[in-house]
Write an enzyme that holds these catalytic residues in place. Structure first.
Site, PDB file in Angstrom:
ATOM      1  N   ASN A 143       9.924  34.889 144.967  1.00  0.00           N
ATOM      2  CA  ASN A 143      10.602  33.637 145.268  1.00  0.00           C
ATOM      3  C   ASN A 143      11.768  33.614 144.060  1.00  0.00           C
ATOM      4  O   ASN A 143      12.199  32.509 144.081  1.00  0.00           O
ATOM      5  CB  ASN A 143       9.737  32.418 144.939  1.00  0.00           C
ATOM      6  CG  ASN A 143       8.888  32.388 143.789  1.00  0.00           C
ATOM      7  OD1 ASN A 143       9.276  33.251 142.589  1.00  0.00           O
ATOM      8  ND2 ASN A 143       8.127  31.302 143.620  1.00  0.00           N
ATOM      9  N   GLU A 170      21.403  31.117 143.892  1.00  0.00           N
ATOM     10  CA  GLU A 170      21.856  30.263 144.724  1.00  0.00           C
ATOM     11  C   GLU A 170      23.120  29.758 144.629  1.00  0.00           C
ATOM     12  O   GLU A 170      23.474  29.307 143.306  1.00  0.00           O
ATOM     13  CB  GLU A 170      20.538  29.259 145.144  1.00  0.00           C
ATOM     14  CG  GLU A 170      20.798  28.819 146.716  1.00  0.00           C
ATOM     15  CD  GLU A 170      19.583  27.863 146.891  1.00  0.00           C
ATOM     16  OE1 GLU A 170      18.798  28.397 147.670  1.00  0.00           O
ATOM     17  OE2 GLU A 170      19.649  26.620 146.512  1.00  0.00           O
ATOM     18  N   HIS A 219       8.022  21.925 139.668  1.00  0.00           N
ATOM     19  CA  HIS A 219       9.056  22.865 139.397  1.00  0.00           C
ATOM     20  C   HIS A 219       9.621  23.648 140.707  1.00  0.00           C
ATOM     21  O   HIS A 219      10.516  24.476 140.801  1.00  0.00           O
ATOM     22  CB  HIS A 219       8.264  24.078 138.577  1.00  0.00           C
ATOM     23  CG  HIS A 219       7.577  24.987 139.411  1.00  0.00           C
ATOM     24  ND1 HIS A 219       6.564  24.780 140.390  1.00  0.00           N
ATOM     25  CD2 HIS A 219       7.565  26.561 139.520  1.00  0.00           C
ATOM     26  CE1 HIS A 219       6.277  25.912 140.948  1.00  0.00           C
ATOM     27  NE2 HIS A 219       6.881  26.617 140.555  1.00  0.00           N
ATOM     28  N   GLY A 220       8.966  22.836 141.805  1.00  0.00           N
ATOM     29  CA  GLY A 220       9.525  23.286 143.079  1.00  0.00           C
ATOM     30  C   GLY A 220       8.954  22.623 144.156  1.00  0.00           C
ATOM     31  O   GLY A 220       8.239  21.592 144.015  1.00  0.00           O
TER      32      GLY A 220
END
Lengths: 476, 131
Positions: free
Chosen positions: A201, A205, A398-399
């Site tokens: 993951n 970006e 965290h995500g």
């Protein structure tokens, strides 16, 4: 799941049972709870509650999912005198983390060159299985300096600016690192990988701010609608994986020696006061420092690529690090007047305003935290609130958290042109080494990050400052 | 099929079965490399792996962790796993991205739900890898 009690609209409690020393708590709405097969994760929250010296609760953040040992999204604090440290509560990818860098660019300035930027980043930053060679492999004293000095080593070697160091959790240095307790294998496996993204993951970006919710805070971070940012999600690569693997074996023995009963071998641990724990923490510090060097080098390479591709100077990009946070770490902190070792496994520190450990520039605002969504949907910038200190040992999510397994995603995406789908349907140019890694990481694999950050906002733990949309992505 | 992938949410796991303990190790080694890369078996150097550990689950984990280390640090891809006296034999080839198309990076072989035991008809094992 039968003993789960919903005690607030955003919070479930698992009562103490069996060998649990404290109850478990999961921050989630019913929708998030049902978005995946939660049973394995709930069991992992219970298992963590068995460990000696755990304080108050075994916690899971709303992006929780089935991990190994601790759940992903797990937070647990252990009393500094009575508690333990568990390498499984930190994970293999020690100081896996994320950073977000803002720029003076807007979307119009980069859109015509976006494809070229993504391609150039893909070539400049090695990613994927066994990737190495971003910079010459550090050897000897340089290798030792990387793991003892952290991000400062990178800045002193031309990767980034001193200002970057002010915007990294703990200044990019975990104290107490001792390279002599780290195996030659960890150095051999990790050093060629400095400045590489890795796989799974991990990603780099390019994003655009598309909504601002707290203008006062966003202004402070230099963000407004249309601002181009980039974020880097990676960790300590083979160095950290090997440190964790090596120490799990010694901790397995330590658990036996200290008579600690384990519900899962992955939770092996040692009392914080023991020589085994001290050695692990000194090795973990080395890996944490390696990870900061890794993200710092990639930041510098990204600035270079952006400047070269746009034919402008690096300075004119205004590419300033907003913040860099750890996802997998154990840290000594003070909570409720008590010194504890907080384990965050797929969770982020999010101290509220006024905390002395925050950089001066952000002290009045609370700690910034960046929550990546998935490749196609939004990511969020948050700041810590007072509630995080009361509720979660200063921690947040965290995500987005996975909803579907990697194997299920590969089945689901079979025969589809994923790169085309991401570009045409989501407006994101993606380059990746492995088709499998893209299939496994498609937006459909994840929960909606907005639902996750909403829970933390409802709980008074963090505030959402801005939303960002991805426009370009490179992956392993 | 001698091994099956487990639907683990964030990581990847395998359930393996084989008639003997040695064959179980060989099958798990093959599964590991099928997850990592599209290996082309064939010409290479045979290497032997001693089996070390306190019990079969630990022995299996140590064997797989050793393979993963050699893949990561020594950049070798292994195939043709077979039982050998005192351990397992496998053929090593240098990792060549052009020939070994990449699949998924594995960070580690975890201890979570680790199992290897004798059943009525042979041996079974469960291993979960950190992705």
């Amino acid at each position: 799941m039968s003993d789960l009690k919903r005690i607030k609209p955003w919070l479930y409690e698992i009562p103490k049972s069996g060998g649990m020393r404290v109850p478990g708590r999961i921050y989630a709405t019913p929708a998030l709870m049902e978005s995946q097969k939660a049973d394995e994760c709930i069991q992992q929250v219970r298992n963590v509650a068995h460990l000696p010296g755990i304080v108050d609760y075994s916690l899971a953040m709303p992006d929780f999912h089935w991990g190994y040992g601790f759940p992903i999204g797990g937070v647990a604090a252990f009393d500094a005198d009575e508690g333990v440290v568990s390498p499984g509560g930190v994970g293999y990818d020690i100081n896996c983390g994320i950073r977000i860098v803002r720029t003076d660019l807007d979307r119009a300035a980069i859109q015509p060159r976006l494809r070229e930027i993504v391609k150039n980043l893909f070539h400049a930053i090695p990613a994927g299985v066994g990737s190495d060679g971003a910079i010459p492999t550090p050897k000897g004293e340089d290798a030792r300096a990387i793991v003892t000095q952290g991000a400062r080593w990178a800045v002193e070697h031309g990767y980034g600016t001193p200002d970057d160091l002010l915007h990294i959790e703990d200044g990019g240095l975990y104290p107490g690192a001792d390279p002599d307790v780290v195996s030659a294998r960890a150095f051999a496996r990790g050093m060629p990988q400095v400045g590489t993204l890795g796989s799974g993951n991990h990603f780099l970006e390019i994003q655009v701010v598309d909504a601002v919710y707290r203008k006062d805070v966003a202004d402070h971070f230099g963000l407004k609608e249309g601002t181009v940012c980039f974020s880097i999600h990676s960790g300590s690569r083979g160095f950290g994986y090997q440190v964790c693997d090596d120490f799990l074996k010694s901790m397995m023995q330590a658990s036996k020696n200290y008579g600690i009963e384990l519900p899962d071998r992955q939770l092996c641990c040692a009392p914080l006061s023991s020589p085994e724990a001290k050695r692990y923490l000194a090795a973990m510090a080395c890996a944490a420092n390696f990870a900061w060097v890794n993200r710092q080098v990639m930041t510098a390479l990204t600035r270079r690529v952006l400047a070269q591709t746009l034919a402008v100077s690096e300075e004119s990009l205004g590419a300033r690090l907003v913040y860099d946070v750890c996802h997998n770490i154990a840290k000594f902190e003070e909570h409720g007047g008590r010194k504890v070792c907080v384990h965050r496994k797929g969770a982020t520190r999010a101290f509220g305003p006024g905390h002395p450990l925050l950089p001066e520039a952000y002290r009045s605002l609370g700690q910034p935290t960046f929550i990546p969504g998935d490749m196609g949907r939004a990511s969020f910038l948050l700041v810590g609130k007072e509630g995080s200190m009361r509720e979660t040992f200063g921690s947040t999510c965290h995500g987005a958290g996975r909803a579907h397994s990697r194997t299920a995603m590969k089945r689901m995406m079979q025969g589809r042109n994923l790169f085309k789908m991401l570009e045409e349907e989501r407006g994101v140019i993606v380059m990746a080494h492995g088709r499998d890694s893209v299939a496994e990481e498609m937006p459909e694999a994840y929960k909606d990050a907005s639902l996750v950050v909403d829970v933390m906002e409802q709980a008074g733990v963090t505030d959402t400052v801005a939303r960002l949309r991805p426009i370009g992505c490179i992956k392993g | 099929m001698p091994y099956q992938l487990i639907d683990h949410t964030g990581d990847i796991g395998i359930d393996v079965s084989a008639p003997t303990l040695e064959a179980l190790f060989a099958e798990a080694g093959r599964a590991l490399f099928e997850i990592l890369v599209e290996a082309s078996p064939g010409a290479g150097t045979p290497e032997e792996f001693p089996v070390l550990g306190a019990d079969p689950p630990e022995e299996l984990r140590e064997f797989l962790a050793e393979l993963l280390y050699r893949f990561s640090a020594e950049r070798k891809v292994y195939g043709e796993f077979a039982p050998a006296p005192g351990g397992i034999r496998a053929v090593a080839e240098p990792f060549d991205p052009a020939r070994h198309a990449v699949r998924t990076e594995l960070k580690a072989v975890t201890w979570h739900q680790l199992d290897a035991r004798r059943e009525k008809d042979g041996w079974i094992a469960r291993v979960i890898f950190d992705v």
